[in-house]
Design an enzyme around this catalytic site. Structure first.
Site, PDB file in Angstrom:
ATOM      1  N   ARG A  71       0.858  -1.182   0.000  1.00 50.39           N
ATOM      2  CA  ARG A  71       0.000   0.000   0.000  1.00 50.39           C
ATOM      3  C   ARG A  71       0.897   1.235   0.000  1.00 50.39           C
ATOM      4  O   ARG A  71       1.721   1.400   0.908  1.00 50.39           O
ATOM      5  CB  ARG A  71      -0.896  -0.016   1.245  1.00 50.39           C
ATOM      6  CG  ARG A  71      -1.662   1.252   1.449  1.00 50.39           C
ATOM      7  CD  ARG A  71      -2.611   1.201   2.645  1.00 50.39           C
ATOM      8  NE  ARG A  71      -3.242   2.493   2.759  1.00 50.39           N
ATOM      9  CZ  ARG A  71      -3.168   3.294   3.822  1.00 50.39           C
ATOM     10  NH1 ARG A  71      -2.537   2.896   4.910  1.00 50.39           N
ATOM     11  NH2 ARG A  71      -3.738   4.471   3.811  1.00 50.39           N
ATOM     12  N   HIS A  97      -2.833  10.915   0.958  1.00 48.65           N
ATOM     13  CA  HIS A  97      -2.246  10.681   2.289  1.00 48.65           C
ATOM     14  C   HIS A  97      -1.552  11.978   2.696  1.00 48.65           C
ATOM     15  O   HIS A  97      -0.350  12.028   2.922  1.00 48.65           O
ATOM     16  CB  HIS A  97      -1.295   9.482   2.250  1.00 48.65           C
ATOM     17  CG  HIS A  97      -0.962   8.884   3.584  1.00 48.65           C
ATOM     18  ND1 HIS A  97      -1.084   7.535   3.866  1.00 48.65           N
ATOM     19  CD2 HIS A  97      -0.501   9.440   4.721  1.00 48.65           C
ATOM     20  CE1 HIS A  97      -0.708   7.287   5.111  1.00 48.65           C
ATOM     21  NE2 HIS A  97      -0.339   8.436   5.649  1.00 48.65           N
ATOM     22  N   GLU A 116      -7.141   8.294   6.666  1.00 46.72           N
ATOM     23  CA  GLU A 116      -7.337   8.910   7.976  1.00 46.72           C
ATOM     24  C   GLU A 116      -7.876  10.346   7.920  1.00 46.72           C
ATOM     25  O   GLU A 116      -7.180  11.297   8.329  1.00 46.72           O
ATOM     26  CB  GLU A 116      -6.038   8.871   8.776  1.00 46.72           C
ATOM     27  CG  GLU A 116      -5.479   7.474   8.950  1.00 46.72           C
ATOM     28  CD  GLU A 116      -4.209   7.418   9.806  1.00 46.72           C
ATOM     29  OE1 GLU A 116      -3.648   8.485  10.117  1.00 46.72           O
ATOM     30  OE2 GLU A 116      -3.793   6.307  10.169  1.00 46.72           O
ATOM     31  N   ASN A 124      -7.185   1.545  10.198  1.00 45.36           N
ATOM     32  CA  ASN A 124      -5.869   1.769  10.806  1.00 45.36           C
ATOM     33  C   ASN A 124      -6.054   1.743  12.308  1.00 45.36           C
ATOM     34  O   ASN A 124      -6.868   2.505  12.858  1.00 45.36           O
ATOM     35  CB  ASN A 124      -5.294   3.123  10.398  1.00 45.36           C
ATOM     36  CG  ASN A 124      -4.885   3.163   8.941  1.00 45.36           C
ATOM     37  OD1 ASN A 124      -5.008   2.165   8.220  1.00 45.36           O
ATOM     38  ND2 ASN A 124      -4.408   4.306   8.490  1.00 45.36           N
ATOM     39  N   TYR A 169      -3.864   1.443  16.082  1.00 47.97           N
ATOM     40  CA  TYR A 169      -2.598   1.403  16.815  1.00 47.97           C
ATOM     41  C   TYR A 169      -2.788   1.222  18.315  1.00 47.97           C
ATOM     42  O   TYR A 169      -2.018   0.530  18.959  1.00 47.97           O
ATOM     43  CB  TYR A 169      -1.807   2.699  16.585  1.00 47.97           C
ATOM     44  CG  TYR A 169      -1.271   2.796  15.178  1.00 47.97           C
ATOM     45  CD1 TYR A 169      -0.027   2.264  14.854  1.00 47.97           C
ATOM     46  CD2 TYR A 169      -2.022   3.388  14.154  1.00 47.97           C
ATOM     47  CE1 TYR A 169       0.472   2.324  13.560  1.00 47.97           C
ATOM     48  CE2 TYR A 169      -1.529   3.456  12.858  1.00 47.97           C
ATOM     49  CZ  TYR A 169      -0.284   2.917  12.572  1.00 47.97           C
ATOM     50  OH  TYR A 169       0.196   2.967  11.290  1.00 47.97           O
ATOM     51  N   GLU A 217      -3.349  -0.327   8.202  1.00 50.13           N
ATOM     52  CA  GLU A 217      -2.153   0.024   8.978  1.00 50.13           C
ATOM     53  C   GLU A 217      -2.263  -0.556  10.373  1.00 50.13           C
ATOM     54  O   GLU A 217      -3.303  -0.443  11.030  1.00 50.13           O
ATOM     55  CB  GLU A 217      -1.999   1.543   9.154  1.00 50.13           C
ATOM     56  CG  GLU A 217      -1.517   2.272   7.955  1.00 50.13           C
ATOM     57  CD  GLU A 217      -1.355   3.762   8.210  1.00 50.13           C
ATOM     58  OE1 GLU A 217      -1.056   4.164   9.368  1.00 50.13           O
ATOM     59  OE2 GLU A 217      -1.549   4.521   7.253  1.00 50.13           O
TER      60      GLU A 217
HETATM   61  O1  IFM Z   1       2.954   7.383  10.003  1.00 51.28           O
HETATM   62  C1  IFM Z   1       1.583   7.416  10.215  1.00 51.28           C
HETATM   63  C2  IFM Z   1       0.821   7.240   8.920  1.00 51.28           C
HETATM   64  O2  IFM Z   1       1.174   8.183   7.979  1.00 51.28           O
HETATM   65  C3  IFM Z   1      -0.657   7.355   9.174  1.00 51.28           C
HETATM   66  N1  IFM Z   1      -1.081   6.493  10.232  1.00 51.28           N
HETATM   67  C4  IFM Z   1      -0.325   6.482  11.453  1.00 51.28           C
HETATM   68  C5  IFM Z   1       1.152   6.328  11.160  1.00 51.28           C
HETATM   69  C6  IFM Z   1       1.961   6.336  12.481  1.00 51.28           C
HETATM   70  O3  IFM Z   1       1.747   7.526  13.153  1.00 51.28           O
END
Ligand code: IFM
Length: 453
Positions: A77, A121, A166, A299, A301, A359
């Site tokens: 990606r 992006h 995002e 995405n 985290y 992500e």
């Molecule tokens: O690096 C970023 C990415 O560009 C978008 N999502 C989160 C990642 C980590 O912060």
């Protein structure tokens, strides 16, 4: 321990973004982006760095694709820099920019790697910003022109398109909090930007379908899992508001639910929106935003531990004191359970046709040791725990079709510059040498087995 197999055809890949890796910020006719401008403004980036060179991927892409192939990656990606294609945002096309991505796509296909292309992006052409940027409808119209150009050029070969990455970041983080380009601190502008970004997505979907027959089209949102610092009625209300601000404001309209009414009311009560409410929304916009998509990109985290703010109508705040889990170098808590909860919630509440984790990954600074290798055990642990959460979600019925690790290689981490390393490949920024970390070899085995041990 026995191996847990993923479904046949499950796609394993890695992700990157143009400004974070390409460099060549002024080369071959590329126009200036808002990130060029922002990073060149003193004080905006933690270590004073820029993406001018980054990982020099613009020149080293053949080597990078070869490395991806050697690691057995099945999908990649990446994003397209709009100002490489249309240096002024609209109008004349820069053929050299188109050719760069066209060659990259050909090389990926040749290597047997499926390209997933993100159209936006965050590197908005500065020329569009100069005309008001995302808070204006003009940006949405310009996006459609750009999407038409690039999907005509690549649509015969690219079969997976992501309109935006995002939108919370490109709207609120960038226009309300001011941490990302263009660095505004204006909440209403942030909400207007969010609307025009979502609208541009909705308008772009039919254009992509026309130019890229049989392609899958989707959008990627970043989600957090909001949890209460302590279980009080006020904090539970704060969780609802934070979830509304971060998650529901974006996913609800995409799935035909319009903007959440409780949030419109909360924004009005807090004086963020005037009594007129969403005056930037025009007839037909919400139907356009709810265009059918083939997948939702997720995405994920970490979680957000929140509590009620002080005072009437005060906004929720994040509560570091109650965020007690192990953290990555970004300061983000490691919370794989959140990925499982999130995937189940999205599936049961919104029923996207398919989900890709577009992500997930972790920043840890581990670099080459005396043996020349990078022993990033913590990243392996992080990834493994999240892969297992994904496995459990599939078992619960979630239509998860693929998983992209962020990131293929260390890169420019936006306002944090080069202080954070998310890659499974180490980058020596002085020499541009790439060294696959232990996590890359571990991931290679996961892919080969299509299973996690
Ligand atoms: O690096 C970023 C990415 O560009 C978008 N999502 C989160 C990642 C980590 O912060």
């Amino acid at each position: 321990m026995s191996k847990l197999s993923f479904p046949n055809g499950f796609l394993w890949g890695t992700a990157t973004a143009s400004y974070q890796i390409e460099g060549a910020w002024q080369e071959d006719g590329k126009g200036e982006s808002i990130w060029d401008r922002f990073a060149h403004t003193p004080g905006k980036i933690l270590d004073g760095s820029t993406g001018d060179v980054a990982c020099d991927h613009y020149h080293r892409w053949p080597e990078d694709v070869a490395l991806m192939k050697s690691l057995g990656l099945q999908a990649y990606r990446f994003s397209i820099a709009w100002p490489r294609i249309l240096p002024e945002g609209v109008g004349s096309v820069n053929q050299k920019g188109v050719d760069f991505y066209s060659r990259l796509v050909d090389a990926l296909l040749e290597a047997g790697i499926v390209p997933f292309v993100t159209l936006y992006h965050w590197d908005l052409p500065q020329a569009i910003q100069d005309r008001g940027g995302w808070p204006t409808r003009f940006a949405a119209e310009a996006f459609v022109e750009y999407v038409d150009v690039i999907t005509r050029a690549l649509g015969d070969r690219v079969k997976h398109w992501i309109t935006h990455n995002e939108p919370w970041c490109s709207s609120l983080l960038s226009h309300q909090i001011g941490e990302h380009a263009p660095g505004w601190k204006d909440w209403r502008a942030g909400l207007a930007a969010a609307h025009h970004i979502l609208l541009s997505h909705g308008w772009a979907v039919p254009v992509i379908r026309r130019n890229s027959p049989n392609a899958e089209v989707g959008i990627t949102l970043n989600f957090t899992v909001a949890v209460a610092a302590e279980r009080t009625p006020e904090n539970l209300n704060a969780v609802r508001l934070f979830d509304g601000y971060f998650n529901r404001w974006f996913v609800d309209p995409l799935y035909g639910r319009r903007y959440p009414a409780d949030m419109v009311e909360a924004y009005q009560k807090a004086g963020i929106l005037s009594p007129a409410g969403l005056d930037f929304v025009q007839d037909g916009d919400m139907d356009a935003i709810a265009a059918y998509t083939d997948f939702l990109g997720v995405n994920y985290y970490s979680r957000s531990v929140v509590k009620a703010g002080q005072g009437e109508n005060a906004w929720p705040v994040e509560d570091a004191e109650h965020a007690t889990l192990e953290r990555t170098d970004m300061g983000w808590e490691v919370y794989p359970q959140g990925l499982y909860d999130l995937l189940c919630r999205l599936h049961f509440e919104y029923q996207p046709a398919r989900i890709y984790i577009t992500e997930n990954g972790a920043s840890y600074a581990d670099g080459p040791g005396a043996d020349g290798r990078v022993h990033d055990e913590r990243r392996i642990r992080y990834l493994r725990s999240h892969f297992l959460a994904a496995y459990k979600a599939i078992a619960a019925g979630v239509p998860l079709a693929g998983y992209f690790v962020w990131s293929f290689m260390d890169n420019f981490e936006w306002a944090k510059g080069y202080t954070q390393r998310f890659g499974i490949v180490w980058v020596d920024y002085a020499t541009q040498a790439r060294i696959p970390k232990d996590s890359a070899y571990w991931f290679q085995q996961v892919i080969a087995d299509n299973a996690v041990e």
